[in-house]
Write a protein that holds these residues in place. Structure first.
Motif, PDB file in Angstrom:
ATOM      1  N   GLU A  16       0.408  -0.722  -0.036  1.00  0.00           N
ATOM      2  CA  GLU A  16       0.326   0.273   0.419  1.00  0.00           C
ATOM      3  C   GLU A  16       1.112   1.040   0.114  1.00  0.00           C
ATOM      4  O   GLU A  16       1.739   1.590   0.256  1.00  0.00           O
ATOM      5  N   ALA A  17       0.429   2.355  -0.582  1.00  0.00           N
ATOM      6  CA  ALA A  17       1.296   3.087  -1.002  1.00  0.00           C
ATOM      7  C   ALA A  17       1.110   4.582   0.466  1.00  0.00           C
ATOM      8  O   ALA A  17      -0.375   4.598   0.864  1.00  0.00           O
ATOM      9  N   MET A  18       2.081   4.796   1.028  1.00  0.00           N
ATOM     10  CA  MET A  18       2.304   5.692   2.446  1.00  0.00           C
ATOM     11  C   MET A  18       1.922   7.344   1.900  1.00  0.00           C
ATOM     12  O   MET A  18       3.308   7.148   0.679  1.00  0.00           O
ATOM     13  N   LYS A  19       1.217   7.896   2.548  1.00  0.00           N
ATOM     14  CA  LYS A  19       1.248   8.882   1.770  1.00  0.00           C
ATOM     15  C   LYS A  19       1.333  10.192   3.066  1.00  0.00           C
ATOM     16  O   LYS A  19       0.853   9.873   4.071  1.00  0.00           O
ATOM     17  N   ALA A  20       2.102  11.071   3.197  1.00  0.00           N
ATOM     18  CA  ALA A  20       2.549  12.367   3.309  1.00  0.00           C
ATOM     19  C   ALA A  20       1.510  13.670   3.501  1.00  0.00           C
ATOM     20  O   ALA A  20       1.782  14.182   2.416  1.00  0.00           O
ATOM     21  N   THR A  21       0.488  14.243   4.607  1.00  0.00           N
ATOM     22  CA  THR A  21      -0.287  15.110   3.835  1.00  0.00           C
ATOM     23  C   THR A  21      -0.683  16.326   5.557  1.00  0.00           C
ATOM     24  O   THR A  21       0.079  16.175   6.203  1.00  0.00           O
ATOM     25  N   TRP A  22      -0.146  17.213   4.619  1.00  0.00           N
ATOM     26  CA  TRP A  22       0.085  18.353   5.823  1.00  0.00           C
ATOM     27  C   TRP A  22      -1.161  19.664   5.207  1.00  0.00           C
ATOM     28  O   TRP A  22      -0.722  20.183   3.992  1.00  0.00           O
ATOM     29  N   ASN A  23      -1.894  20.533   5.749  1.00  0.00           N
ATOM     30  CA  ASN A  23      -2.647  21.397   5.977  1.00  0.00           C
ATOM     31  C   ASN A  23      -3.622  21.093   4.577  1.00  0.00           C
ATOM     32  O   ASN A  23      -3.520  21.950   2.956  1.00  0.00           O
ATOM     33  N   ILE A  27       1.675  15.631  -0.226  1.00  0.00           N
ATOM     34  CA  ILE A  27       3.683  16.406   0.312  1.00  0.00           C
ATOM     35  C   ILE A  27       4.224  14.928  -0.038  1.00  0.00           C
ATOM     36  O   ILE A  27       5.495  15.527  -0.991  1.00  0.00           O
ATOM     37  N   ALA A  28       4.068  14.296   0.057  1.00  0.00           N
ATOM     38  CA  ALA A  28       4.637  12.343  -0.506  1.00  0.00           C
ATOM     39  C   ALA A  28       3.843  11.819  -0.594  1.00  0.00           C
ATOM     40  O   ALA A  28       3.051  11.141   0.447  1.00  0.00           O
ATOM     41  N   GLU A  29       4.268  10.730  -1.266  1.00  0.00           N
ATOM     42  CA  GLU A  29       3.171   9.516  -2.096  1.00  0.00           C
ATOM     43  C   GLU A  29       4.571   8.487  -1.954  1.00  0.00           C
ATOM     44  O   GLU A  29       4.999   8.724  -3.314  1.00  0.00           O
ATOM     45  N   SER A  30       4.700   7.179  -1.337  1.00  0.00           N
ATOM     46  CA  SER A  30       5.452   6.685  -1.922  1.00  0.00           C
ATOM     47  C   SER A  30       4.456   4.550  -1.170  1.00  0.00           C
ATOM     48  O   SER A  30       4.359   4.853  -0.479  1.00  0.00           O
ATOM     49  N   GLY A  31       4.920   3.492  -2.386  1.00  0.00           N
ATOM     50  CA  GLY A  31       4.386   1.893  -1.528  1.00  0.00           C
ATOM     51  C   GLY A  31       6.584   1.830  -1.162  1.00  0.00           C
ATOM     52  O   GLY A  31       5.703   1.101  -1.253  1.00  0.00           O
ATOM     53  N   ASN A  32       7.171   2.301  -1.278  1.00  0.00           N
ATOM     54  CA  ASN A  32       8.314   2.020  -1.572  1.00  0.00           C
ATOM     55  C   ASN A  32       9.253   3.073   0.274  1.00  0.00           C
ATOM     56  O   ASN A  32      10.397   3.610  -0.061  1.00  0.00           O
ATOM     57  N   THR A  33       8.656   3.132   1.249  1.00  0.00           N
ATOM     58  CA  THR A  33       9.579   4.038   2.250  1.00  0.00           C
ATOM     59  C   THR A  33      10.455   2.740   3.078  1.00  0.00           C
ATOM     60  O   THR A  33       9.638   1.488   3.025  1.00  0.00           O
ATOM     61  N   HIS A  99      16.544  10.092   1.344  1.00  0.00           N
ATOM     62  CA  HIS A  99      15.064   9.892   2.258  1.00  0.00           C
ATOM     63  C   HIS A  99      14.582  10.658   2.778  1.00  0.00           C
ATOM     64  O   HIS A  99      15.573  11.160   3.750  1.00  0.00           O
ATOM     65  N   VAL A 100      13.011  11.569   2.942  1.00  0.00           N
ATOM     66  CA  VAL A 100      12.554  11.989   3.933  1.00  0.00           C
ATOM     67  C   VAL A 100      11.995  11.610   4.762  1.00  0.00           C
ATOM     68  O   VAL A 100      10.773  11.115   4.379  1.00  0.00           O
ATOM     69  N   ALA A 101      11.506  11.777   6.345  1.00  0.00           N
ATOM     70  CA  ALA A 101      10.549  11.650   7.321  1.00  0.00           C
ATOM     71  C   ALA A 101      10.266  12.762   7.391  1.00  0.00           C
ATOM     72  O   ALA A 101      10.394  14.040   7.186  1.00  0.00           O
ATOM     73  N   PHE A 102       8.604  12.308   7.898  1.00  0.00           N
ATOM     74  CA  PHE A 102       8.278  14.123   8.553  1.00  0.00           C
ATOM     75  C   PHE A 102       7.422  13.708   9.774  1.00  0.00           C
ATOM     76  O   PHE A 102       7.215  12.640  10.335  1.00  0.00           O
ATOM     77  N   TRP A 103       7.342  15.584  10.613  1.00  0.00           N
ATOM     78  CA  TRP A 103       6.702  14.936  11.925  1.00  0.00           C
ATOM     79  C   TRP A 103       5.536  16.344  12.263  1.00  0.00           C
ATOM     80  O   TRP A 103       5.680  16.968  11.063  1.00  0.00           O
ATOM     81  N   LYS A 104       5.755  16.470  13.635  1.00  0.00           N
ATOM     82  CA  LYS A 104       4.922  17.862  13.831  1.00  0.00           C
ATOM     83  C   LYS A 104       3.801  17.996  13.190  1.00  0.00           C
ATOM     84  O   LYS A 104       3.808  19.497  12.394  1.00  0.00           O
ATOM     85  N   GLY A 105       2.611  17.866  12.918  1.00  0.00           N
ATOM     86  CA  GLY A 105       1.529  17.484  12.780  1.00  0.00           C
ATOM     87  C   GLY A 105       1.163  16.832  11.510  1.00  0.00           C
ATOM     88  O   GLY A 105       0.315  16.563  10.699  1.00  0.00           O
ATOM     89  N   VAL A 106       2.571  16.432  10.780  1.00  0.00           N
ATOM     90  CA  VAL A 106       2.341  15.838   9.636  1.00  0.00           C
ATOM     91  C   VAL A 106       1.664  14.411   9.567  1.00  0.00           C
ATOM     92  O   VAL A 106       2.149  13.440  10.387  1.00  0.00           O
ATOM     93  N   THR A 107       0.654  14.561   8.493  1.00  0.00           N
ATOM     94  CA  THR A 107      -0.099  12.682   8.867  1.00  0.00           C
ATOM     95  C   THR A 107       0.355  11.751   7.406  1.00  0.00           C
ATOM     96  O   THR A 107       0.536  12.080   6.484  1.00  0.00           O
ATOM     97  N   VAL A 108       0.970  10.527   8.408  1.00  0.00           N
ATOM     98  CA  VAL A 108       2.052  10.351   7.417  1.00  0.00           C
ATOM     99  C   VAL A 108       0.924   8.242   7.503  1.00  0.00           C
ATOM    100  O   VAL A 108       0.284   8.207   8.157  1.00  0.00           O
ATOM    101  N   SER A 109      -0.162   7.552   6.405  1.00  0.00           N
ATOM    102  CA  SER A 109      -0.814   7.548   6.976  1.00  0.00           C
ATOM    103  C   SER A 109      -1.147   6.554   4.722  1.00  0.00           C
ATOM    104  O   SER A 109      -0.144   6.938   3.961  1.00  0.00           O
ATOM    105  N   GLU A 110      -1.639   5.294   5.298  1.00  0.00           N
ATOM    106  CA  GLU A 110      -2.204   4.521   3.735  1.00  0.00           C
ATOM    107  C   GLU A 110      -3.274   5.163   2.909  1.00  0.00           C
ATOM    108  O   GLU A 110      -4.054   5.800   3.186  1.00  0.00           O
TER     109      GLU A 110
END
Length: 110
Positions: A16-23, A27-33, A99-110
């Motif tokens: 499943e592709a992971m997605k990082a979203t904010w506001n 911001i990012a989407e990949s099936g290869n995190t 690679h880049v990771a996220f925090w501070k309110g960025v939602t990372v989900s499938e």
């Protein structure tokens, strides 16, 4: 009568592709995190560069090395240092190079 062929038979299931979203924006989407310490690290090419601004912030992890940060800029709002990466990770963390990771309110989900 020949047997009915199953689609994708014998092939591994797609991740499943992971997605990082904010506001409200992706911001990012990949099936290869790559997951390290519970954080999904997205391949740099899967991150939308228009939302990133280099930050002067750096931190050090004893086993990963020195981290650099990005501030997210989305729809007129800033999320300071909400993304991080290791430009030259130590050998123990070489799998997160590029690679880049996220925090501070960025939602990372499938």
């Amino acid at each position: 009568m020949s047997p009915k062929r199953q689609p994708n038979a014998g092939l591994p299931a797609m991740l499943e592709a992971m997605k990082a979203t904010w506001n409200g924006q992706t911001i990012a989407e990949s099936g290869n995190t790559v997951v390290v310490e519970g954080n999904h690290y997205f391949p740099r090419e899967s991150v939308n560069s228009e939302y990133l601004q280099e930050s002067a912030t750096h931190s050090t992890c004893p086993w990963k090395g020195e981290a650099s940060y990005f501030t997210l800029k989305v729809a007129g709002k800033d999320n300071r240092d909400a993304a991080w990466y290791y430009p030259a990770p130590k050998d123990a963390a070489k799998q997160i190079a590029g690679h880049v990771a996220f925090w501070k309110g960025v939602t990372v989900s499938e």
